[in-house]
Design an enzyme around this catalytic site. Structure first.
Site, PDB file in Angstrom:
ATOM      1  N   GLU A 183      41.597  29.534 -46.529  1.00 28.45           N
ATOM      2  CA  GLU A 183      41.264  30.948 -46.523  1.00 28.45           C
ATOM      3  C   GLU A 183      41.670  31.593 -47.847  1.00 28.45           C
ATOM      4  O   GLU A 183      40.949  32.432 -48.398  1.00 28.45           O
ATOM      5  CB  GLU A 183      41.976  31.638 -45.343  1.00 28.45           C
ATOM      6  N   GLU A 194      36.849  29.102 -27.614  1.00 30.71           N
ATOM      7  CA  GLU A 194      36.624  28.704 -29.009  1.00 30.71           C
ATOM      8  C   GLU A 194      36.338  27.203 -29.132  1.00 30.71           C
ATOM      9  O   GLU A 194      35.435  26.807 -29.876  1.00 30.71           O
ATOM     10  CB  GLU A 194      37.857  29.055 -29.844  1.00 30.71           C
ATOM     11  N   SER A 222      35.904  35.369 -42.935  1.00 21.52           N
ATOM     12  CA  SER A 222      36.202  34.098 -43.592  1.00 21.52           C
ATOM     13  C   SER A 222      35.563  32.979 -42.786  1.00 21.52           C
ATOM     14  O   SER A 222      35.555  33.008 -41.561  1.00 21.52           O
ATOM     15  CB  SER A 222      37.712  33.893 -43.660  1.00 21.52           C
ATOM     16  N   LYS A 225      41.067  30.976 -26.981  1.00 22.68           N
ATOM     17  CA  LYS A 225      40.994  29.633 -27.571  1.00 22.68           C
ATOM     18  C   LYS A 225      40.261  28.669 -26.647  1.00 22.68           C
ATOM     19  O   LYS A 225      39.700  27.682 -27.091  1.00 22.68           O
ATOM     20  CB  LYS A 225      42.399  29.094 -27.833  1.00 22.68           C
ATOM     21  N   CYS A 248      49.498  37.282 -31.857  1.00 26.83           N
ATOM     22  CA  CYS A 248      49.548  36.226 -30.840  1.00 26.83           C
ATOM     23  C   CYS A 248      50.784  36.294 -29.945  1.00 26.83           C
ATOM     24  O   CYS A 248      50.749  35.843 -28.806  1.00 26.83           O
ATOM     25  CB  CYS A 248      49.511  34.863 -31.503  1.00 26.83           C
ATOM     26  N   GLU A 263      39.224  30.658 -50.421  1.00 23.50           N
ATOM     27  CA  GLU A 263      37.987  31.410 -50.204  1.00 23.50           C
ATOM     28  C   GLU A 263      38.143  32.848 -50.731  1.00 23.50           C
ATOM     29  O   GLU A 263      37.249  33.379 -51.395  1.00 23.50           O
ATOM     30  CB  GLU A 263      37.649  31.426 -48.700  1.00 23.50           C
ATOM     31  N   GLU A 302      29.123  26.127 -32.820  1.00 30.32           N
ATOM     32  CA  GLU A 302      29.271  26.315 -34.271  1.00 30.32           C
ATOM     33  C   GLU A 302      30.487  25.555 -34.804  1.00 30.32           C
ATOM     34  O   GLU A 302      30.566  25.230 -35.977  1.00 30.32           O
ATOM     35  CB  GLU A 302      29.450  27.799 -34.628  1.00 30.32           C
ATOM     36  N   CYS A 313      41.308  33.827 -37.701  1.00 31.34           N
ATOM     37  CA  CYS A 313      42.178  32.985 -36.869  1.00 31.34           C
ATOM     38  C   CYS A 313      42.080  33.319 -35.391  1.00 31.34           C
ATOM     39  O   CYS A 313      42.427  32.514 -34.543  1.00 31.34           O
ATOM     40  CB  CYS A 313      43.621  33.134 -37.275  1.00 31.34           C
TER      41      CYS A 313
END
Lengths: 535, 167
Positions: free
Chosen positions: A229, A311, A269, A308, A455, A232, A316, A249
């Site tokens: 990241e 996810e 990102s 998650k 989190c 980037e 993707e 994240c």
């Protein structure tokens, strides 16, 4: 409660206090009224408490105990329930709902979305998404804040414990467990510790005894995330790419932007989240190093997060040959798993270390990923060190810390001044997103976390009862947060790029951050999603 | 879910725009959408939510709270059968069974061919004529004895069939 001079009983929550008021909260009349109310709730409640996920951590159960309710005084009809578990993260069982509406308020006020609402009326009243649909068919970000708000077992996480046990017992499978930073700040609560007790070593000891072949720290993945990241971000700044860049994240946040701000997706990102990167590395680099067939590797992520769970199934994200992560357990499920293996008390263990082979090292920068502002601070540490070309003298970026909904600071990157912002929860993120949409945003880099406080307050964390929250307010988040900064302080290395094992991996396998292979395995894509999808 | 046509969407937009600045506009908007389209489609709830600063789930809550709103498209012809006490005692249930058989529409649902909706209603205030039913706004009294209403349903079915054959 009974108030002197008032003929009827009054409700404590809505009656204003006045001068000279005399109140009896525990008069016989008041207790009897409370008891009857709870008995009436119980009369329409699915009382299979023994097998309920919230057994022994249920506010209704506690009330029954406190009021001495020993029998079902009112027997009769039950509201026709909805049981719905179509989404990968959240299960809704209205047979246990007490219609307190905390979930509705949480979704609307904390996340500013309003997925949940009341429907029908009178005895048929139910709580759920529009059309009584599944959470997978509506614009739910699966953050799970409604789950932690629920006083009973009406909204719960979808369990993956069984899959994990099956994998552990499969002799052909190499089961690797990784734990997110925020879990160590909350898992202790499930074993009776005060909120925010740091249990890293005991957690590792207990998980090893569950039979995982390896127990690693997702912080290794967090350090990788910073490299990807951070690179980037620097590229975008240098090459005039799309700015501000958002962190990626938090899978809840990703779902939110895909539903609500699809036009801003280029700002996100492309880096995968830490546990996905780590999973990808485990099934490629680590597998190669250990000479293990990646198809035999089963990666379990222990996360403070419900999103998650969705996810890992994202098409993707399946950029390698295999799904990066095979199962996600929340902090609560991890505690259940440990207890299932007979460990009621993790204090009997000496602190143990995470496994160290190839992917075991981590830095303090990875640890603080678990709290709002942590990713930003970790990124600044590495980016600044790269630009300065020498180790940082001071790694603490105090302006990133704290529980404010929006934090901002001006940072000097090798002479170039940039504005950064940090936000958590969607109601706080919204104004920033609207600015970006309008083109008036002054920021270069924005950290966004789906849950308020990051989190540490995720939807998969240990549940704190409403009554306790009323007493301690938001303090519990601070306690958990301080725990992570404490561990960060104890770490010998506190800048992600100093992680030697990770640097070895980059030299041997990925080349450099942002290389072609890294792009393929560690980055992902996003696409606009329909807010409402029912046939 | 059926896609709304542009005409319906335009109507919803127009209704929402008209009431947007009133106090408590949600119910007003819903009433008009219900009158215009015969039901409240998802698109309307989404637009109303956006205009009133709420969420579609909340608007849905309002729709489901009031019996006069429905989220299912109504049939071309609406049949109401009174289930008030007097009508019920005089055999409204039999009446409902008969209408179900004739139209293929279940109670509070629409027939598969989209021709009829059958709604069981509360007292219509015509207890002297019990049992009572309404077809497209026209009252039919003593409906178990008097065959006007069955004839009317049959006539509609015949006409629609003819129209269908011609088209």
């Amino acid at each position: 409660m009974e108030v002197k001079g008032a003929r009827a009983l009054l409700s404590a929550c809505t009656t204003p206090v006045s001068e000279g008021m005399v109140v009896w909260t525990n008069s016989e009349r008041a207790i009897r009224a409370r008891k009857t109310t709870v008995e009436l709730i119980m009369s329409n409640h699915n009382k299979n408490c023994l097998s309920c996920k919230r057994n022994l951590n249920c506010e209704l159960q506690k009330l029954c105990q406190e009021l001495g309710i020993r029998e079902n005084r009112f027997e009769g009809e039950y509201t026709e329930p909805t049981f719905e578990d179509a989404s990968p993260g959240i299960v809704r069982d209205t047979s246990k709902c007490v219609l307190c509406e905390r979930c509705i308020q949480t979704c609307k006020k904390v996340q500013g979305i309003g997925v949940l609402g009341l429907m029908n009326r009178g005895f048929k009243t139910k709580v759920g998404p529009i059309y009584d649909a599944g959470f997978n068919a509506v614009n739910c970000m699966q953050c799970g804040q409604c789950v932690t708000a629920c006083p009973v077992g009406a909204l719960t996480e979808k369990e993956s414990i069984h899959e994990v046990i099956e994998a552990i017992n499969d002799p052909d499978k190499v089961v690797i467990c990784q734990t997110a930073p925020a879990v160590r700040a909350s898992l202790g609560e499930e074993f009776g510790h005060r909120i925010g007790t740091l249990v890293t070593g005991k957690m590792v000891a207990a998980l090893k005894r569950c039979g995982f072949d390896r127990v690693y720290d997702t912080n290794y993945g967090a350090d990788m995330t910073i490299m990807e990241e951070g690179t980037e971000l620097l590229k975008r700044i240098q090459n005039g790419g799309v700015l501000p860049m958002f962190t990626s994240c938090s899978p809840g946040w990703i779902k939110y932007i895909e539903y609500e701000y699809p036009d801003l997706l280029p700002h996100l990102s492309s880096a995968k989240s830490p546990h996905m990167m780590f999973g990808a590395a485990l099934k490629t680099y680590w597998a190669q190093k250990n000479n293990i067939d990646p198809s035999k590797i089963f990666v379990v992520s222990i996360m403070p997060c419900i999103a998650k769970k969705t996810e890992i199934l994202r098409p993707e994200c399946k950029t390698g040959e295999y799904q990066d992560v095979d199962a996600v357990l929340t902090t609560r499920e991890a505690a259940r798993l440990i207890k299932m293996y007979g460990m009621d008390n993790i204090d009997i263990f000496e602190d143990e270390k995470f496994d160290q082979d190839f992917c075991g090292e981590y830095t303090g920068a990875g640890v603080i990923f678990g709290t709002s502002g942590g990713v930003m601070e970790a990124a600044l540490r590495t980016v600044k060190q790269i630009l300065d070309g020498k180790p940082l003298e001071n790694v603490d970026f105090m302006e990133c810390r704290g529980m404010a909904g929006v934090k901002e600071a001006e940072v000097d990157l090798n002479g170039q001044k940039i504005w950064i912002a940090i936000t958590s929860s969607m109601s706080c993120a919204k104004p920033l997103l609207d600015e970006v949409r309008a083109g008036t945003s002054k920021y270069t880099f924005i950290e966004v976390m789906g849950c308020p406080g990051g989190c540490i307050n995720g939807g998969g964390q240990s549940i704190i009862s409403g009554r306790k929250k009323a007493r301690i307010g938001d303090e519990y988040k601070v306690w958990r947060m301080e725990t992570l900064y404490e561990e960060d302080k104890m770490m010998p290395k506190r800048v992600s790029m100093d992680n030697a094992q990770m640097q070895d991996m980059y030299t041997e396998f990925f080349g450099e951050p942002g290389s072609e292979l890294a792009e393929k395995l560690l980055h992902t894509t996003y696409s606009p999603k329909k807010r409402f999808d029912i046939e | 879910m059926e896609k709304l046509n542009g005409e319906a969407l335009r109507k919803i937009d127009e209704i929402v725009a008209r009431h947007k600045d009133q106090a408590g506009p949600c119910i007003e908007m819903l009433h008009e959408v219900q009158n215009e389209l015969g039901y409240i489609p998802y698109e309307a709830m989404e637009k109303i939510a956006e205009a009133t600063g709420s969420s579609p789930a909340e608007v849905y809550g309002v729709v489901m709270f009031y019996a006069q709103f429905t989220t299912e498209p109504k049939g071309k012809h609406v049949i109401n059968v009174c289930l008030g006490t007097a009508c019920y005692v005089k055999g409204a249930q039999q009446l409902i069974d008969r209408v179900e058989k004739l139209t293929g529409a279940a109670v509070n649902k629409t027939s598969p061919d989209g021709l009829f909706s059958l709604d069981a209603t509360r007292c219509l205030g015509a207890c002297g004529l019990a049992p009572v039913c309404i077809i497209d706004g026209k009252y039919y009294g003593n409906a178990l004895v008097n065959n006007d209403f069955t004839n009317e349903i049959r006539r509609i079915v015949r006409e629609e069939k003819k129209a269908g054959a011609n088209a």
